[in-house]
Design a protein around this motif. Sequence first.
Motif, PDB file in Angstrom:
ATOM      1  N   MET A   1       5.886 -10.822   0.612  1.00  0.00           N
ATOM      2  CA  MET A   1       6.421 -10.755  -0.751  1.00  0.00           C
ATOM      3  C   MET A   1       6.098  -9.396  -1.351  1.00  0.00           C
ATOM      4  SD  MET A   1       5.637 -13.266  -3.959  1.00  0.00           S
ATOM      5  CE  MET A   1       3.885 -12.909  -3.889  1.00  0.00           C
ATOM      6  N   ALA A   2       7.111  -8.690  -1.785  1.00  0.00           N
ATOM      7  CA  ALA A   2       6.904  -7.353  -2.326  1.00  0.00           C
ATOM      8  C   ALA A   2       6.418  -7.421  -3.764  1.00  0.00           C
ATOM      9  CB  ALA A   2       8.200  -6.546  -2.259  1.00  0.00           C
ATOM     10  N   VAL A   3       5.655  -6.425  -4.148  1.00  0.00           N
ATOM     11  CA  VAL A   3       5.267  -6.340  -5.542  1.00  0.00           C
ATOM     12  C   VAL A   3       6.489  -6.002  -6.365  1.00  0.00           C
ATOM     13  CG1 VAL A   3       2.881  -5.732  -5.118  1.00  0.00           C
ATOM     14  CG2 VAL A   3       4.576  -3.940  -5.148  1.00  0.00           C
ATOM     15  N   THR A   4       6.499  -6.391  -7.623  1.00  0.00           N
ATOM     16  CA  THR A   4       7.702  -6.235  -8.428  1.00  0.00           C
ATOM     17  C   THR A   4       7.901  -4.818  -8.922  1.00  0.00           C
ATOM     18  OG1 THR A   4       6.433  -6.968 -10.356  1.00  0.00           O
ATOM     19  CG2 THR A   4       7.686  -8.638  -9.160  1.00  0.00           C
ATOM     20  N   THR A   5       6.809  -4.117  -9.218  1.00  0.00           N
ATOM     21  CA  THR A   5       6.919  -2.737  -9.662  1.00  0.00           C
ATOM     22  C   THR A   5       5.755  -1.958  -9.094  1.00  0.00           C
ATOM     23  OG1 THR A   5       5.538  -2.945 -11.634  1.00  0.00           O
ATOM     24  CG2 THR A   5       7.870  -3.507 -11.873  1.00  0.00           C
ATOM     25  N   PRO A   6       5.903  -0.623  -8.962  1.00  0.00           N
ATOM     26  CA  PRO A   6       4.798   0.161  -8.439  1.00  0.00           C
ATOM     27  C   PRO A   6       3.528   0.056  -9.270  1.00  0.00           C
ATOM     28  CG  PRO A   6       6.837   1.427  -8.434  1.00  0.00           C
ATOM     29  CD  PRO A   6       7.102   0.164  -9.189  1.00  0.00           C
ATOM     30  N   SER A   7       3.651  -0.281 -10.540  1.00  0.00           N
ATOM     31  CA  SER A   7       2.474  -0.360 -11.398  1.00  0.00           C
ATOM     32  C   SER A   7       1.890  -1.755 -11.487  1.00  0.00           C
ATOM     33  CB  SER A   7       2.828   0.132 -12.812  1.00  0.00           C
ATOM     34  OG  SER A   7       3.851  -0.675 -13.367  1.00  0.00           O
ATOM     35  N   ALA A   8       2.470  -2.714 -10.722  1.00  0.00           N
ATOM     36  CA  ALA A   8       1.973  -4.079 -10.763  1.00  0.00           C
ATOM     37  C   ALA A   8       0.507  -4.107 -10.356  1.00  0.00           C
ATOM     38  CB  ALA A   8       2.794  -4.965  -9.828  1.00  0.00           C
ATOM     39  N   SER A   9      -0.255  -5.000 -10.987  1.00  0.00           N
ATOM     40  CA  SER A   9      -1.687  -5.058 -10.719  1.00  0.00           C
ATOM     41  C   SER A   9      -2.126  -6.518 -10.726  1.00  0.00           C
ATOM     42  CB  SER A   9      -2.448  -4.269 -11.789  1.00  0.00           C
ATOM     43  OG  SER A   9      -3.819  -4.276 -11.529  1.00  0.00           O
ATOM     44  N   PRO A  10      -3.021  -6.908  -9.834  1.00  0.00           N
ATOM     45  CA  PRO A  10      -3.585  -6.074  -8.782  1.00  0.00           C
ATOM     46  C   PRO A  10      -2.703  -6.030  -7.539  1.00  0.00           C
ATOM     47  CG  PRO A  10      -4.618  -8.217  -8.743  1.00  0.00           C
ATOM     48  CD  PRO A  10      -3.652  -8.232  -9.908  1.00  0.00           C
ATOM     49  N   LEU A  11      -2.733  -4.931  -6.847  1.00  0.00           N
ATOM     50  CA  LEU A  11      -2.044  -4.786  -5.569  1.00  0.00           C
ATOM     51  C   LEU A  11      -2.937  -5.356  -4.476  1.00  0.00           C
ATOM     52  CD1 LEU A  11       0.523  -3.356  -4.323  1.00  0.00           C
ATOM     53  CD2 LEU A  11      -1.007  -1.456  -3.801  1.00  0.00           C
ATOM     54  N   THR A  12      -2.341  -6.051  -3.520  1.00  0.00           N
ATOM     55  CA  THR A  12      -3.099  -6.591  -2.399  1.00  0.00           C
ATOM     56  C   THR A  12      -2.611  -5.967  -1.104  1.00  0.00           C
ATOM     57  OG1 THR A  12      -1.620  -8.431  -1.868  1.00  0.00           O
ATOM     58  CG2 THR A  12      -3.233  -8.787  -3.639  1.00  0.00           C
ATOM     59  N   ALA A  13      -3.415  -6.120  -0.054  1.00  0.00           N
ATOM     60  CA  ALA A  13      -3.011  -5.610   1.251  1.00  0.00           C
ATOM     61  C   ALA A  13      -1.737  -6.302   1.732  1.00  0.00           C
ATOM     62  CB  ALA A  13      -4.137  -5.802   2.258  1.00  0.00           C
ATOM     63  N   ALA A 112     -14.090  -0.381  -5.061  1.00  0.00           N
ATOM     64  CA  ALA A 112     -13.195   0.529  -5.774  1.00  0.00           C
ATOM     65  C   ALA A 112     -11.893  -0.132  -6.184  1.00  0.00           C
ATOM     66  CB  ALA A 112     -12.899   1.744  -4.900  1.00  0.00           C
ATOM     67  N   GLY A 113     -11.650  -1.363  -5.722  1.00  0.00           N
ATOM     68  CA  GLY A 113     -10.389  -2.026  -6.023  1.00  0.00           C
ATOM     69  C   GLY A 113      -9.234  -1.511  -5.193  1.00  0.00           C
ATOM     70  N   LEU A 114      -9.541  -0.938  -4.023  1.00  0.00           N
ATOM     71  CA  LEU A 114      -8.504  -0.408  -3.132  1.00  0.00           C
ATOM     72  C   LEU A 114      -8.240  -1.402  -2.004  1.00  0.00           C
ATOM     73  CD1 LEU A 114      -9.484   3.336  -2.564  1.00  0.00           C
ATOM     74  CD2 LEU A 114      -7.367   2.509  -3.611  1.00  0.00           C
ATOM     75  N   PRO A 115      -7.051  -1.990  -1.931  1.00  0.00           N
ATOM     76  CA  PRO A 115      -6.722  -2.805  -0.767  1.00  0.00           C
ATOM     77  C   PRO A 115      -6.822  -1.943   0.494  1.00  0.00           C
ATOM     78  CG  PRO A 115      -5.077  -3.081  -2.488  1.00  0.00           C
ATOM     79  CD  PRO A 115      -5.936  -1.934  -2.898  1.00  0.00           C
ATOM     80  N   LEU A 116      -7.473  -2.466   1.533  1.00  0.00           N
ATOM     81  CA  LEU A 116      -7.720  -1.695   2.750  1.00  0.00           C
ATOM     82  C   LEU A 116      -7.017  -2.316   3.941  1.00  0.00           C
ATOM     83  CD1 LEU A 116      -9.308   0.494   4.391  1.00  0.00           C
ATOM     84  CD2 LEU A 116     -11.142  -1.213   4.615  1.00  0.00           C
ATOM     85  N   LEU A 117      -6.334  -1.460   4.725  1.00  0.00           N
ATOM     86  CA  LEU A 117      -5.813  -1.834   6.035  1.00  0.00           C
ATOM     87  C   LEU A 117      -6.686  -1.118   7.063  1.00  0.00           C
ATOM     88  CD1 LEU A 117      -1.954  -1.377   5.519  1.00  0.00           C
ATOM     89  CD2 LEU A 117      -3.277  -3.488   5.361  1.00  0.00           C
ATOM     90  N   PRO A 118      -7.697  -1.791   7.597  1.00  0.00           N
ATOM     91  CA  PRO A 118      -8.584  -1.129   8.550  1.00  0.00           C
ATOM     92  C   PRO A 118      -8.001  -1.165   9.958  1.00  0.00           C
ATOM     93  CG  PRO A 118      -9.351  -3.348   8.182  1.00  0.00           C
ATOM     94  CD  PRO A 118      -8.142  -3.166   7.305  1.00  0.00           C
ATOM     95  N   GLY A 119      -8.277  -0.123  10.720  1.00  0.00           N
ATOM     96  CA  GLY A 119      -7.803  -0.084  12.087  1.00  0.00           C
ATOM     97  C   GLY A 119      -8.641  -0.955  13.003  1.00  0.00           C
ATOM     98  N   VAL A 120      -7.959  -1.741  13.840  1.00  0.00           N
ATOM     99  CA  VAL A 120      -8.631  -2.563  14.842  1.00  0.00           C
ATOM    100  C   VAL A 120      -7.890  -2.418  16.167  1.00  0.00           C
ATOM    101  CG1 VAL A 120      -9.460  -4.255  13.140  1.00  0.00           C
ATOM    102  CG2 VAL A 120      -7.278  -4.640  14.314  1.00  0.00           C
ATOM    103  N   ALA A 121      -8.633  -2.553  17.264  1.00  0.00           N
ATOM    104  CA  ALA A 121      -8.009  -2.498  18.586  1.00  0.00           C
ATOM    105  C   ALA A 121      -8.583  -3.541  19.534  1.00  0.00           C
ATOM    106  CB  ALA A 121      -8.171  -1.105  19.196  1.00  0.00           C
TER     107      ALA A 121
END
Length: 221
Positions: A1-13, A112-121
């Motif tokens: 599901m896409a966020v509705t606007t770039p300023s939408a809060s909070p953004l999730t991963a 920091a409130g930053l959604p994170l996509l961490p690298g995994v292998a």
Amino acid sequence: MAVTTPSASPLTALDVVRDAPVIPVIVLYDVRHAVPLARALVAGGIRMLEITLRTPQALECMRAIAAEVPEAVVGAGTLRSAQDAEAVLRAGARFAVSPGFTPALARACRSAGLPLLPGVATSSEILAAQDEGLSALKFFPAMQAGGVALLKAWQGPFADVLFCPTGGVQPGNARELLALPNVACVGGSWLAPAPALEQGDWNAITALARQASGLRPDDLK
């Protein structure tokens, strides 16, 4: 599901990985390219932009895009430390991507409130990320580490995880990756090729973004 606007809060991963089929992996050496590049990508339907911390100009590029292209969602790639998380947050980043995973980085981004996509292998790295509450992960380096075959193997034990394969991903293999049920999107550098940046060929980049926006799993069904 896409966020509705770039300023939408909070953004999730999940918002980040479900917004479009491709997250562009962007390396910028010239700040003058940042804003027109972002506008060209947004015009083609791609607005989650990963600006990598691989050049001295990266933070300034993030600041410029955040200030001048409100339709874009600025992300920061190649995060490796808590200090990186603090720096990109100040530069206007709204999500973070890392080449690997550490609990310390996950906690710094969460603080920091930053959604994170961490690298995994590996499976162990997936388990460690899940221990930190993360369920949307970057599979990196995707094609070198096992590609489609490994993602299929992970579907059983990690059915609750969504991946963004990055590393060796190109238009020719992106469709096969996107057809997998555990792949939400892919990451790729082909949307911002160096020759187009150097020549200021923003129409070409918009065309690449439009093509990427059409890389839907349904195309293979």
